[in-house]
Design an enzyme around this catalytic site. Structure first.
Site, PDB file in Angstrom:
ATOM      1  N   ARG A  17     -11.730  -1.742  26.952  1.00 50.55           N
ATOM      2  CA  ARG A  17     -11.430  -2.547  25.778  1.00 50.55           C
ATOM      3  C   ARG A  17     -11.536  -1.645  24.553  1.00 50.55           C
ATOM      4  O   ARG A  17     -12.502  -0.888  24.419  1.00 50.55           O
ATOM      5  CB  ARG A  17     -12.434  -3.705  25.653  1.00 50.55           C
ATOM      6  CG  ARG A  17     -12.056  -4.698  24.567  1.00 50.55           C
ATOM      7  CD  ARG A  17     -13.100  -5.785  24.400  1.00 50.55           C
ATOM      8  NE  ARG A  17     -14.138  -5.379  23.463  1.00 50.55           N
ATOM      9  CZ  ARG A  17     -14.912  -6.233  22.794  1.00 50.55           C
ATOM     10  NH1 ARG A  17     -14.779  -7.546  22.979  1.00 50.55           N
ATOM     11  NH2 ARG A  17     -15.836  -5.801  21.978  1.00 50.55           N
ATOM     12  N   TYR A  65     -16.417  -6.460  13.660  1.00 45.51           N
ATOM     13  CA  TYR A  65     -16.929  -6.986  14.919  1.00 45.51           C
ATOM     14  C   TYR A  65     -16.557  -6.074  16.092  1.00 45.51           C
ATOM     15  O   TYR A  65     -15.445  -5.574  16.158  1.00 45.51           O
ATOM     16  CB  TYR A  65     -16.337  -8.388  15.139  1.00 45.51           C
ATOM     17  CG  TYR A  65     -15.741  -8.593  16.500  1.00 45.51           C
ATOM     18  CD1 TYR A  65     -16.550  -8.956  17.566  1.00 45.51           C
ATOM     19  CD2 TYR A  65     -14.395  -8.389  16.739  1.00 45.51           C
ATOM     20  CE1 TYR A  65     -16.014  -9.114  18.832  1.00 45.51           C
ATOM     21  CE2 TYR A  65     -13.859  -8.540  17.992  1.00 45.51           C
ATOM     22  CZ  TYR A  65     -14.666  -8.903  19.032  1.00 45.51           C
ATOM     23  OH  TYR A  65     -14.140  -9.029  20.271  1.00 45.51           O
ATOM     24  N   ASP A  73      -9.600  -7.450  21.822  1.00 44.74           N
ATOM     25  CA  ASP A  73     -10.140  -8.774  21.514  1.00 44.74           C
ATOM     26  C   ASP A  73      -9.936  -9.070  20.027  1.00 44.74           C
ATOM     27  O   ASP A  73     -10.408  -8.310  19.175  1.00 44.74           O
ATOM     28  CB  ASP A  73     -11.639  -8.767  21.854  1.00 44.74           C
ATOM     29  CG  ASP A  73     -12.283 -10.141  21.779  1.00 44.74           C
ATOM     30  OD1 ASP A  73     -11.645 -11.074  21.258  1.00 44.74           O
ATOM     31  OD2 ASP A  73     -13.436 -10.269  22.234  1.00 44.74           O
ATOM     32  N   HIS A  86     -10.914 -12.022  18.681  1.00 45.92           N
ATOM     33  CA  HIS A  86     -12.033 -12.897  18.322  1.00 45.92           C
ATOM     34  C   HIS A  86     -11.642 -14.095  17.455  1.00 45.92           C
ATOM     35  O   HIS A  86     -12.293 -14.387  16.444  1.00 45.92           O
ATOM     36  CB  HIS A  86     -13.151 -12.084  17.652  1.00 45.92           C
ATOM     37  CG  HIS A  86     -14.486 -12.337  18.270  1.00 45.92           C
ATOM     38  ND1 HIS A  86     -15.483 -13.002  17.631  1.00 45.92           N
ATOM     39  CD2 HIS A  86     -14.963 -12.036  19.481  1.00 45.92           C
ATOM     40  CE1 HIS A  86     -16.541 -13.088  18.420  1.00 45.92           C
ATOM     41  NE2 HIS A  86     -16.245 -12.508  19.563  1.00 45.92           N
ATOM     42  N   GLU A 100      -6.972 -10.688  23.767  1.00 46.10           N
ATOM     43  CA  GLU A 100      -7.937 -11.777  23.980  1.00 46.10           C
ATOM     44  C   GLU A 100      -8.170 -12.606  22.721  1.00 46.10           C
ATOM     45  O   GLU A 100      -8.243 -12.049  21.619  1.00 46.10           O
ATOM     46  CB  GLU A 100      -9.254 -11.122  24.427  1.00 46.10           C
ATOM     47  CG  GLU A 100     -10.420 -12.068  24.531  1.00 46.10           C
ATOM     48  CD  GLU A 100     -11.695 -11.318  24.901  1.00 46.10           C
ATOM     49  OE1 GLU A 100     -11.615 -10.168  25.387  1.00 46.10           O
ATOM     50  OE2 GLU A 100     -12.786 -11.888  24.690  1.00 46.10           O
ATOM     51  N   GLU A 127     -13.745 -17.661  26.479  1.00 48.06           N
ATOM     52  CA  GLU A 127     -15.190 -17.378  26.531  1.00 48.06           C
ATOM     53  C   GLU A 127     -16.009 -18.475  25.852  1.00 48.06           C
ATOM     54  O   GLU A 127     -17.191 -18.613  26.146  1.00 48.06           O
ATOM     55  CB  GLU A 127     -15.512 -15.993  25.953  1.00 48.06           C
ATOM     56  CG  GLU A 127     -15.260 -15.854  24.470  1.00 48.06           C
ATOM     57  CD  GLU A 127     -15.552 -14.448  23.950  1.00 48.06           C
ATOM     58  OE1 GLU A 127     -15.106 -13.477  24.573  1.00 48.06           O
ATOM     59  OE2 GLU A 127     -16.231 -14.338  22.919  1.00 48.06           O
ATOM     60  N   ARG A 146     -11.250 -16.632  30.656  1.00 42.54           N
ATOM     61  CA  ARG A 146     -12.414 -15.858  30.213  1.00 42.54           C
ATOM     62  C   ARG A 146     -13.757 -16.561  30.394  1.00 42.54           C
ATOM     63  O   ARG A 146     -14.806 -15.996  30.060  1.00 42.54           O
ATOM     64  CB  ARG A 146     -12.242 -15.532  28.729  1.00 42.54           C
ATOM     65  CG  ARG A 146     -11.148 -14.574  28.426  1.00 42.54           C
ATOM     66  CD  ARG A 146     -11.569 -13.148  28.704  1.00 42.54           C
ATOM     67  NE  ARG A 146     -12.555 -12.680  27.763  1.00 42.54           N
ATOM     68  CZ  ARG A 146     -13.617 -11.940  28.081  1.00 42.54           C
ATOM     69  NH1 ARG A 146     -13.854 -11.610  29.330  1.00 42.54           N
ATOM     70  NH2 ARG A 146     -14.465 -11.544  27.149  1.00 42.54           N
ATOM     71  N   GLU A 173     -15.498  -8.263  32.780  1.00 41.06           N
ATOM     72  CA  GLU A 173     -16.079  -7.538  31.641  1.00 41.06           C
ATOM     73  C   GLU A 173     -17.470  -7.027  32.038  1.00 41.06           C
ATOM     74  O   GLU A 173     -18.245  -7.746  32.653  1.00 41.06           O
ATOM     75  CB  GLU A 173     -16.194  -8.485  30.444  1.00 41.06           C
ATOM     76  CG  GLU A 173     -16.718  -7.838  29.181  1.00 41.06           C
ATOM     77  CD  GLU A 173     -16.754  -8.820  28.005  1.00 41.06           C
ATOM     78  OE1 GLU A 173     -16.691 -10.048  28.241  1.00 41.06           O
ATOM     79  OE2 GLU A 173     -16.846  -8.364  26.865  1.00 41.06           O
ATOM     80  N   TRP A 181     -15.267 -15.635  13.048  1.00 43.32           N
ATOM     81  CA  TRP A 181     -15.758 -14.255  13.227  1.00 43.32           C
ATOM     82  C   TRP A 181     -15.455 -13.802  14.607  1.00 43.32           C
ATOM     83  O   TRP A 181     -15.005 -13.791  15.444  1.00 43.32           O
ATOM     84  CB  TRP A 181     -17.250 -14.120  12.976  1.00 43.32           C
ATOM     85  CG  TRP A 181     -18.100 -14.498  14.123  1.00 43.32           C
ATOM     86  CD1 TRP A 181     -18.617 -15.739  14.392  1.00 43.32           C
ATOM     87  CD2 TRP A 181     -18.566 -13.662  15.193  1.00 43.32           C
ATOM     88  NE1 TRP A 181     -19.350 -15.741  15.520  1.00 43.32           N
ATOM     89  CE2 TRP A 181     -19.328 -14.465  16.044  1.00 43.32           C
ATOM     90  CE3 TRP A 181     -18.385 -12.314  15.505  1.00 43.32           C
ATOM     91  CZ2 TRP A 181     -19.934 -13.975  17.204  1.00 43.32           C
ATOM     92  CZ3 TRP A 181     -18.980 -11.828  16.642  1.00 43.32           C
ATOM     93  CH2 TRP A 181     -19.751 -12.634  17.486  1.00 43.32           C
TER      94      TRP A 181
HETATM   95  C1  GCO Z   1     -16.544 -10.442  24.389  1.00 42.40           C
HETATM   96  C2  GCO Z   1     -17.045 -11.368  23.355  1.00 42.40           C
HETATM   97  C3  GCO Z   1     -18.487 -11.283  23.072  1.00 42.40           C
HETATM   98  C4  GCO Z   1     -18.967 -12.396  22.178  1.00 42.40           C
HETATM   99  C5  GCO Z   1     -20.411 -12.636  22.411  1.00 42.40           C
HETATM  100  C6  GCO Z   1     -20.959 -13.792  21.639  1.00 42.40           C
HETATM  101  O1  GCO Z   1     -15.355 -10.466  24.565  1.00 42.40           O
HETATM  102  O2  GCO Z   1     -17.342  -9.773  25.015  1.00 42.40           O
HETATM  103  O3  GCO Z   1     -16.188 -11.572  22.315  1.00 42.40           O
HETATM  104  O4  GCO Z   1     -18.936 -10.056  22.707  1.00 42.40           O
HETATM  105  O5  GCO Z   1     -18.741 -12.125  20.849  1.00 42.40           O
HETATM  106  O6  GCO Z   1     -20.621 -12.828  23.768  1.00 42.40           O
HETATM  107  O7  GCO Z   1     -22.252 -14.039  22.037  1.00 42.40           O
HETATM  108 MG    MG Z   2     -14.308 -11.821  23.427  1.00 41.07          MG
END
Ligand code: GCO
Ligand code: MG
Length: 415
Positions: A147, A159, A223, A225, A249, A275, A296, A352, A415
């Site tokens: 990633r 982030y 990602d 986010h 993602e 996720e 995810r 992951e 975020w």
């Molecule tokens: C990822 C995620 C995480 C989240 C985290 C929040 O793809 O691994 O985006 O890093 O931000 O799990 O607690």
């Molecule tokens: Mg993620």
């Protein structure tokens, strides 16, 4: 075989974990992960105050009935706190059933369908030289899929990106460059800033540079986010097409699944999401309209093995594969569970994998292994994870928050 006790264990070997330990009247012990990053104590209370007493005396073998009892019985369905709690009970009961059978858990899920679960690691850097170093480090550690996250010119910290120049930043509250670093401890969340136009301009240049340096073969992931509107996400997907991503993602906020229809109309870049989803219902539109390519959801937040297996079976009908969430805020119990499921299901995609800290591994003593880019669950009975109370006692809970994000004018953003 009756459930004799259900203990909620909260510990912090560098970051906080919530673990459920169920013991039966004949002495079998099962573990389940219930960690909800930044909101851990809400789940601990749900389990302690509303579930533990209901479990005592129940038949530990009746996993499906217990799942339905907790899900339907609560009346208040879904949500991360509820579903993480149910997940922990479900996982602990599967762990027990496998131990009683004397088999690794994956044998109860149909046995191995592959030699191991292909893993991807988190490489990042504030600039290209740092990013390249991080990718090289991951390749040296054996990763075969990466990633890629980077800093954005004009923004102080982003982030998922950490480096020697910007120590401490990271999407799960840890450094993404040095995965073993502890969660950021602070009384209030750290504030970061965001500029979507700068990001959309910068991202394709990063992937172009990475492809030039590392060639066409290496699977690359990215990602976003949940930060983009559908049309911005479509633009990003399109601009990244030449770099052949394994997946893009969480491009749009998870609440509005229909947003992905617009993204899909415009790009062939594969999409992953989920996720923060916690039930099969969150995927219905996405599966039936074939709007995504990877699921995810982690076992930990989607109701356990019983529920996630159902989600994967539903996904398989549409050729959609697994891509289970596995940052360090999923405990080794949660990761081990994902590996038993991942090695067994027909539609495994990728897993992951960020390495946990040494203290975390000392506490949970996981028996899974990472070799040649593949994760393989332990071969002993059950999940192959333990819980050492003495180590846990040395690492009591400490509050830690995920960051928040603002646009340059100060508005709160995803975020
Ligand atoms: C990822 C995620 C995480 C989240 C985290 C929040 O793809 O691994 O985006 O890093 O931000 O799990 O607690
Ligand atoms: Mg993620």
């Amino acid at each position: 075989m009756k459930i004799a006790s259900a203990e909620v264990l909260v510990s912090s070997p560098g970051r906080n974990f919530v673990t459920l330990r169920i013991t039966t009247d004949d002495g079998f012990v099962g573990l389940g992960d219930a960690t909800l990053n930044g909101r851990e104590l809400a789940v601990a209370s749900y389990l302690r105050d509303h579930i533990a007493a209901l479990l005592i005396g129940r038949d530990a073998h009746q996993i499906e009935d217990t799942w339905q009892y907790l899900y339907r019985g609560a009346y208040w369905r879904r949500g991360p706190v509820t579903m993480a709690s149910i997940a922990a009970v479900d996982t602990a009961l599967w762990d027990i059933k496998a131990k009683v059978a004397g088999l690794p858990l994956y044998q109860l899920l149909g046995g191995k369908s592959r030699v191991g679960c292909l893993a991807y690691g988190h490489a990042s850097g504030v600039d290209l030289p740092e990013l390249f170093d991080s990718i090289h480090e991951h390749l040296d550690q054996g990763y075969r899929a990466i990633r890629v996250q980077t800093g954005i010119p004009g923004l102080d910290s982003v982030y998922g990106v950490a480096s020697s120049k910007n120590a401490g930043a990271g999407d799960s509250g840890v450094s993404a460059r040095y995965d073993h670093e502890p969660a950021r401890r602070s009384a209030v969340p750290v504030e970061e800033s965001w500029d979507t136009r700068a990001y959309l301009r910068h991202a394709p240049t990063v992937f172009e540079a990475v492809r030039n340096e590392f060639g066409p073969e290496l699977p690359l992931l990215h990602d976003s986010h949940h930060r983009l509107t559908p049309i911005q996400a479509a633009k990003l997907g399109k601009s990244l097409e030449p770099y052949d991503l394994f997946w893009l993602e969480d491009v749009t906020p998870a609440e509005n699944q229909a947003a992905l229809r617009r993204v899909r109309e415009h790009t062939t870049t594969p999409l992953a999401i989920g996720e923060v989803f916690n039930t099969i219902w969150d995927y219905r539109e996405l599966f039936e309209e074939q709007l995504i390519d990877y699921v995810r959801s982690p076992v930990t937040h989607a109701g356990g093995i019983t529920a996630l297996r159902r989600i994967f079976d539903y996904a398989a009908v549409y050729q959609i594969k697994s891509g289970v969430h596995g940052p360090t805020d999923i405990s080794p119990v949660g990761l081990a569970t994902a590996l038993h499921l991942g090695i067994a299901i027909p539609n495994f995609g990728i897993q992951e994998y960020m390495k946990h800290s040494a203290a975390t591994d000392e506490l949970f003593r996981p028996t899974y292994s990472f070799d040649g880019g593949y994760l393989v669950p332990g071969d002993g009975p059950g999940l192959g994870v333990d819980y050492d109370d003495l180590v846990a006692d040395a690492h009591p809970y400490e509050g830690a928050y995920l960051p928040v994000n603002r646009l340059l004018d100060g508005s709160m953003h995803d975020w």
